[in-house]
Design a protein around this motif. Sequence first.
Motif, PDB file in Angstrom:
ATOM      1  N   GLY A 137       0.804  -1.216   0.000  1.00 39.25           N
ATOM      2  CA  GLY A 137       0.000   0.000   0.000  1.00 39.25           C
ATOM      3  C   GLY A 137       0.836   1.264   0.000  1.00 39.25           C
ATOM      4  N   LEU A 138       1.883   1.287   0.827  1.00 35.98           N
ATOM      5  CA  LEU A 138       2.726   2.483   0.916  1.00 35.98           C
ATOM      6  C   LEU A 138       3.512   2.705  -0.375  1.00 35.98           C
ATOM      7  CD1 LEU A 138       3.948   2.121   4.597  1.00 35.98           C
ATOM      8  CD2 LEU A 138       2.435   3.897   3.699  1.00 35.98           C
ATOM      9  N   ILE A 139       4.041   1.638  -0.937  1.00 34.46           N
ATOM     10  CA  ILE A 139       4.803   1.791  -2.179  1.00 34.46           C
ATOM     11  C   ILE A 139       3.863   2.125  -3.339  1.00 34.46           C
ATOM     12  CG2 ILE A 139       6.235   0.553  -3.854  1.00 34.46           C
ATOM     13  CD1 ILE A 139       7.591  -0.813  -1.446  1.00 34.46           C
ATOM     14  N   ALA A 140       2.635   1.573  -3.321  1.00 34.39           N
ATOM     15  CA  ALA A 140       1.651   1.963  -4.335  1.00 34.39           C
ATOM     16  C   ALA A 140       1.304   3.445  -4.198  1.00 34.39           C
ATOM     17  CB  ALA A 140       0.394   1.114  -4.199  1.00 34.39           C
ATOM     18  N   ALA A 141       1.195   3.946  -2.957  1.00 32.32           N
ATOM     19  CA  ALA A 141       0.955   5.373  -2.741  1.00 32.32           C
ATOM     20  C   ALA A 141       2.116   6.202  -3.286  1.00 32.32           C
ATOM     21  CB  ALA A 141       0.758   5.656  -1.253  1.00 32.32           C
ATOM     22  N   ALA A 142       3.346   5.701  -3.108  1.00 32.12           N
ATOM     23  CA  ALA A 142       4.515   6.392  -3.665  1.00 32.12           C
ATOM     24  C   ALA A 142       4.441   6.439  -5.186  1.00 32.12           C
ATOM     25  CB  ALA A 142       5.799   5.690  -3.220  1.00 32.12           C
ATOM     26  N   VAL A 143       3.984   5.343  -5.803  1.00 30.69           N
ATOM     27  CA  VAL A 143       3.853   5.301  -7.267  1.00 30.69           C
ATOM     28  C   VAL A 143       2.825   6.321  -7.745  1.00 30.69           C
ATOM     29  CG1 VAL A 143       3.062   3.871  -9.199  1.00 30.69           C
ATOM     30  CG2 VAL A 143       4.639   2.921  -7.512  1.00 30.69           C
ATOM     31  N   VAL A 144       1.697   6.416  -7.033  1.00 28.61           N
ATOM     32  CA  VAL A 144       0.679   7.404  -7.403  1.00 28.61           C
ATOM     33  C   VAL A 144       1.246   8.812  -7.316  1.00 28.61           C
ATOM     34  CG1 VAL A 144      -1.526   8.429  -6.713  1.00 28.61           C
ATOM     35  CG2 VAL A 144      -1.280   5.941  -6.764  1.00 28.61           C
ATOM     36  N   HIS A 145       2.002   9.096  -6.257  1.00 25.86           N
ATOM     37  CA  HIS A 145       2.607  10.421  -6.107  1.00 25.86           C
ATOM     38  C   HIS A 145       3.655  10.683  -7.194  1.00 25.86           C
ATOM     39  CE1 HIS A 145       0.646  10.269  -2.194  1.00 25.86           C
ATOM     40  NE2 HIS A 145       0.891  11.555  -2.061  1.00 25.86           N
ATOM     41  N   LEU A 223      17.495   3.102  -4.318  1.00 27.26           N
ATOM     42  CA  LEU A 223      16.830   4.383  -4.578  1.00 27.26           C
ATOM     43  C   LEU A 223      16.964   5.329  -3.388  1.00 27.26           C
ATOM     44  CD1 LEU A 223      14.955   6.317  -6.097  1.00 27.26           C
ATOM     45  CD2 LEU A 223      13.012   4.967  -5.270  1.00 27.26           C
ATOM     46  N   LEU A 224      16.714   4.823  -2.187  1.00 30.51           N
ATOM     47  CA  LEU A 224      16.815   5.669  -0.991  1.00 30.51           C
ATOM     48  C   LEU A 224      18.258   6.095  -0.736  1.00 30.51           C
ATOM     49  CD1 LEU A 224      14.331   3.791   1.354  1.00 30.51           C
ATOM     50  CD2 LEU A 224      14.024   6.064   0.342  1.00 30.51           C
ATOM     51  N   LEU A 225      19.202   5.181  -0.977  1.00 34.42           N
ATOM     52  CA  LEU A 225      20.617   5.519  -0.808  1.00 34.42           C
ATOM     53  C   LEU A 225      21.039   6.565  -1.831  1.00 34.42           C
ATOM     54  CD1 LEU A 225      23.240   4.854   0.736  1.00 34.42           C
ATOM     55  CD2 LEU A 225      23.712   3.109  -1.012  1.00 34.42           C
ATOM     56  N   GLY A 226      20.596   6.396  -3.077  1.00 31.46           N
ATOM     57  CA  GLY A 226      20.915   7.372  -4.105  1.00 31.46           C
ATOM     58  C   GLY A 226      20.319   8.731  -3.817  1.00 31.46           C
ATOM     59  N   GLY A 234      13.750  13.438  -9.898  1.00 36.02           N
ATOM     60  CA  GLY A 234      13.261  13.505 -11.276  1.00 36.02           C
ATOM     61  C   GLY A 234      13.102  12.143 -11.912  1.00 36.02           C
ATOM     62  N   ARG A 235      13.424  12.066 -13.201  1.00 32.52           N
ATOM     63  CA  ARG A 235      13.158  10.862 -13.991  1.00 32.52           C
ATOM     64  C   ARG A 235      13.922   9.650 -13.482  1.00 32.52           C
ATOM     65  NH1 ARG A 235      13.183  13.170 -20.255  1.00 32.52           N
ATOM     66  NH2 ARG A 235      11.394  14.617 -19.995  1.00 32.52           N
ATOM     67  N   VAL A 236      15.174   9.853 -13.071  1.00 29.32           N
ATOM     68  CA  VAL A 236      15.973   8.719 -12.581  1.00 29.32           C
ATOM     69  C   VAL A 236      15.300   8.085 -11.371  1.00 29.32           C
ATOM     70  CG1 VAL A 236      18.174   8.040 -11.550  1.00 29.32           C
ATOM     71  CG2 VAL A 236      18.138   9.649 -13.471  1.00 29.32           C
ATOM     72  N   ALA A 237      14.910   8.908 -10.410  1.00 31.90           N
ATOM     73  CA  ALA A 237      14.275   8.395  -9.197  1.00 31.90           C
ATOM     74  C   ALA A 237      12.941   7.738  -9.505  1.00 31.90           C
ATOM     75  CB  ALA A 237      14.090   9.532  -8.191  1.00 31.90           C
ATOM     76  N   ILE A 238      12.144   8.342 -10.368  1.00 34.85           N
ATOM     77  CA  ILE A 238      10.830   7.798 -10.696  1.00 34.85           C
ATOM     78  C   ILE A 238      10.949   6.454 -11.401  1.00 34.85           C
ATOM     79  CG2 ILE A 238       8.800   8.138 -12.164  1.00 34.85           C
ATOM     80  CD1 ILE A 238       8.967  11.119 -11.491  1.00 34.85           C
ATOM     81  N   ARG A 239      11.908   6.344 -12.321  1.00 33.03           N
ATOM     82  CA  ARG A 239      12.100   5.066 -13.013  1.00 33.03           C
ATOM     83  C   ARG A 239      12.556   3.972 -12.055  1.00 33.03           C
ATOM     84  NH1 ARG A 239      15.111   7.669 -18.326  1.00 33.03           N
ATOM     85  NH2 ARG A 239      13.196   8.408 -19.369  1.00 33.03           N
ATOM     86  N   MET A 240      13.424   4.327 -11.112  1.00 33.64           N
ATOM     87  CA  MET A 240      13.841   3.356 -10.096  1.00 33.64           C
ATOM     88  C   MET A 240      12.651   2.911  -9.253  1.00 33.64           C
ATOM     89  SD  MET A 240      17.143   2.480  -9.931  1.00 33.64           S
ATOM     90  CE  MET A 240      17.476   2.180  -8.201  1.00 33.64           C
ATOM     91  N   LEU A 241      11.794   3.866  -8.898  1.00 37.70           N
ATOM     92  CA  LEU A 241      10.608   3.539  -8.102  1.00 37.70           C
ATOM     93  C   LEU A 241       9.678   2.613  -8.878  1.00 37.70           C
ATOM     94  CD1 LEU A 241       8.615   3.809  -5.783  1.00 37.70           C
ATOM     95  CD2 LEU A 241       7.908   6.019  -6.740  1.00 37.70           C
ATOM     96  N   TYR A 242       9.436   2.910 -10.138  1.00 43.94           N
ATOM     97  CA  TYR A 242       8.569   2.058 -10.959  1.00 43.94           C
ATOM     98  C   TYR A 242       9.152   0.650 -11.087  1.00 43.94           C
ATOM     99  CZ  TYR A 242       5.879   6.174 -12.494  1.00 43.94           C
ATOM    100  OH  TYR A 242       5.073   7.284 -12.541  1.00 43.94           O
ATOM    101  N   LEU A 243      10.470   0.566 -11.236  1.00 42.48           N
ATOM    102  CA  LEU A 243      11.123  -0.735 -11.349  1.00 42.48           C
ATOM    103  C   LEU A 243      10.944  -1.541 -10.064  1.00 42.48           C
ATOM    104  CD1 LEU A 243      12.966  -2.678 -12.960  1.00 42.48           C
ATOM    105  CD2 LEU A 243      14.936  -1.485 -11.953  1.00 42.48           C
ATOM    106  N   GLY A 244      11.213  -0.899  -8.923  1.00 39.71           N
ATOM    107  CA  GLY A 244      11.063  -1.593  -7.648  1.00 39.71           C
ATOM    108  C   GLY A 244       9.626  -2.008  -7.387  1.00 39.71           C
ATOM    109  N   ALA A 245       8.669  -1.130  -7.713  1.00 45.42           N
ATOM    110  CA  ALA A 245       7.260  -1.462  -7.530  1.00 45.42           C
ATOM    111  C   ALA A 245       6.850  -2.619  -8.445  1.00 45.42           C
ATOM    112  CB  ALA A 245       6.392  -0.237  -7.799  1.00 45.42           C
TER     113      ALA A 245
END
Length: 267
Positions: A137-145, A223-226, A234-245
């Motif tokens: 749920g929390l990571i899905a909320a992060a994806v929505v954001h 992602l958090l370490l980076g 930006g795009r780098v962080a968002i793509r990492m988040l999508y990959l992890g999700a």
Amino acid sequence: MTLLPALTSNPPAALLSAVAALAYAFLAWAHPRLSERQTRNVLATAWVLHLVVLGTALMETPARFGFAPALSVTAWLVLTVYLIESRMYPQLKARWTLAVLGTLAVLLALFFPGSQYHALPSSWMPLHWALGIASYGLIAAAVVHAWLMQRADKAMRMGDTGDTAMPLLTLERLTFRFVAAGFVLLTATLLVGAWFSELLNQRWVWNHKTAFSALAWLTMGVLLLGRWRLGWRGRVAIRMLYLGAGFLLLGYAGSRFVLEVVLQRAG
């Protein structure tokens, strides 16, 4: 597993699920014509109906669980986060998307209620499930954001921002807060899973669920370490988040979908 028993085994619960799905669908269809207060009331009503559906499922005997109930709880948690945040940030606008998400999640759980568990292998299993779903749920909320960040960034580049737009830096800060909280719960999920495996005198099994969950944990950690050490955004962080999700989705929901729907196997 066929769809007919899933719909006829508990007609009142099936009817309640249909009503909840209709409430979400009505909001998705009618929200452009509703006032702010009406939209909020319809969403709150659908959210309550969804909660009752989940509560009814939890009281079933024997207990059921699977990929669709997991996604349904995840969607409800995301909507809970949105309802709370929209009070603090009225500029947050994602009602149509979340209404569609709620409709699909409720209907999916109605048609695929999951496998029956007549006896749990460990008393720690419910805690493992609860932590896993909370991290979903929390990571899905992060994806929505993150999706809202992309939308806000695109609007800003096109000069299409208004006074009611959500500040980009606020969205970014909220996104990483959800990532961090989801990472903590995912870590706890994996630790509890390893713990009750030891209690059952079972070795850690590197199956698809374990491998994808570990990849999701590693990706979120990087992602958090980076973000902390290198200032990723930006795009780098968002793509990492999508990959992890994506890894996390494949870890449980994906593997259970293959078992329950493709192979039609329980357990």
